[in-house]
Write an enzyme that holds these catalytic residues in place. Structure first.
Site, PDB file in Angstrom:
ATOM      1  N   GLU A   1      -0.323  -2.567 -10.009  1.00  0.00           N
ATOM      2  CA  GLU A   1      -0.315  -3.613  -8.990  1.00  0.00           C
ATOM      3  C   GLU A   1       1.021  -4.353  -8.978  1.00  0.00           C
ATOM      4  OE1 GLU A   1      -2.408  -4.588  -6.559  1.00  0.00           O
ATOM      5  OE2 GLU A   1      -3.470  -2.748  -7.011  1.00  0.00           O
TER       6      GLU A   1
ATOM      7  N   GLU B   1       0.827  -1.215   0.000  1.00  0.00           N
ATOM      8  CA  GLU B   1       0.000   0.000   0.000  1.00  0.00           C
ATOM      9  C   GLU B   1       0.860   1.262   0.000  1.00  0.00           C
ATOM     10  OE1 GLU B   1      -3.161  -0.020  -0.507  1.00  0.00           O
ATOM     11  OE2 GLU B   1      -3.259  -2.195  -0.477  1.00  0.00           O
TER      12      GLU B   1
END
Length: 269
Positions: free
Chosen positions: A190, A128
């Site tokens: 990602e 994150e």
């Protein structure tokens, strides 16, 4: 007054498109970024304040200290040590976490049932935080603006739009699963966050091999639908295969770092 200044900055950016900058991501991808770092920080600050109003904050001191311990070790290896990070543990069964520009990390207590070890929690937090470092939020907001959703995002920041507009704005910063509007990071983003996050956790003295276990746990959690985190962070065989391939590069970093770690961040029993 602060809200008005933020609104003016965001509306000007949404109308003008004059601040467009094409740069390279940490892994060499081309990125188009329409917002400055200070604008993104303001967006992150506003979104985090909104999340703290919407969500119940955990009163469990031991869990909060544990989450802070893991988060602090991850952020301690970031290149910019002038940025202070605010870490909040939300009391919710959601299997989720997020990081925002401006130095904000949110973790849901439900995540701790799936990320059951410090190394597995560090996998999620490293991932994150990597989204923030790689300016993926800026990329998302900029892409939305260029495809016609930018005015809705600006309206949300202005407070002129309805709930759905504000949710879209927050979703663009990676909060889709929390607010119910999904604007997922792309596959390239990602993959980038996986690579960068793995290096962060290894340098922080967390075992990168546990990243594979974590994503396997994520795939098994919640039945066919999976946990909230997978709404915007898909777990699949390609992701796990990439993490396995990176172990040869990351294990030496981990082995070098773990000998110097004083705070072991033991999970409460």
């Amino acid at each position: 007054m602060k809200s008005k200044r933020l609104s003016l900055v965001l509306m000007t950016a949404a109308l003008g498109l004059t601040a467009c900058a094409t740069t390279q991501s940490p892994t060499g991808r081309s990125q188009t970024l329409l917002y400055s770092s200070s604008q993104m920080q303001q967006m992150g600050d506003a979104s985090f304040a909104e999340m703290k109003k919407q969500q119940k904050i955990s009163g469990n001191k031991k869990l909060t200290q544990y989450v802070n311990c893991v988060a602090n070790r991850v952020t301690a290896v970031l290149p910019d040590q002038t940025q202070k990070w605010d870490v909040v543990l939300f009391d919710s069964e959601q299997v989720n976490a997020f990081a925002l520009p401006g130095g904000h990390i949110g973790v849901y207590t439900g995540l701790l049932k799936v990320a059951s070890t410090p190394d597995q929690l560090a996998t999620v937090l490293g991932h994150e935080v990597a989204h923030v470092l790689a300016q993926h939020g800026n990329e998302q907001v900029s892409r939305s603006q260029m495809t016609g959703m930018g005015m809705q995002i600006a309206d949300a920041a202005l407070g002129a739009g309805g709930v759905s507009n504000r949710d879209l704005y927050m979703s663009a910063l990676g909060l889709g699963a929390q607010v119910g509007v999904i604007l997922p990071f792309g596959r390239a983003q990602e993959s980038e966050a996986d690579i960068m996050g793995l290096e962060l956790m290894a340098r922080a003295g967390f075992d990168p091999a546990q990243s594979v276990v974590l994503w396997q746990n994520m795939s098994k959690a919640g039945g066919g639908k999976g946990p909230e985190l997978l709404s915007t962070h898909p777990s699949n065989n390609n992701r796990i295969a990439q993490l396995e391939q990176l172990q040869g590069q990351m294990q030496p970093l981990y082995q070098s770092a773990k000998a110097n770690i004083k705070n072991q961040c033991a999970a409460p029993k």
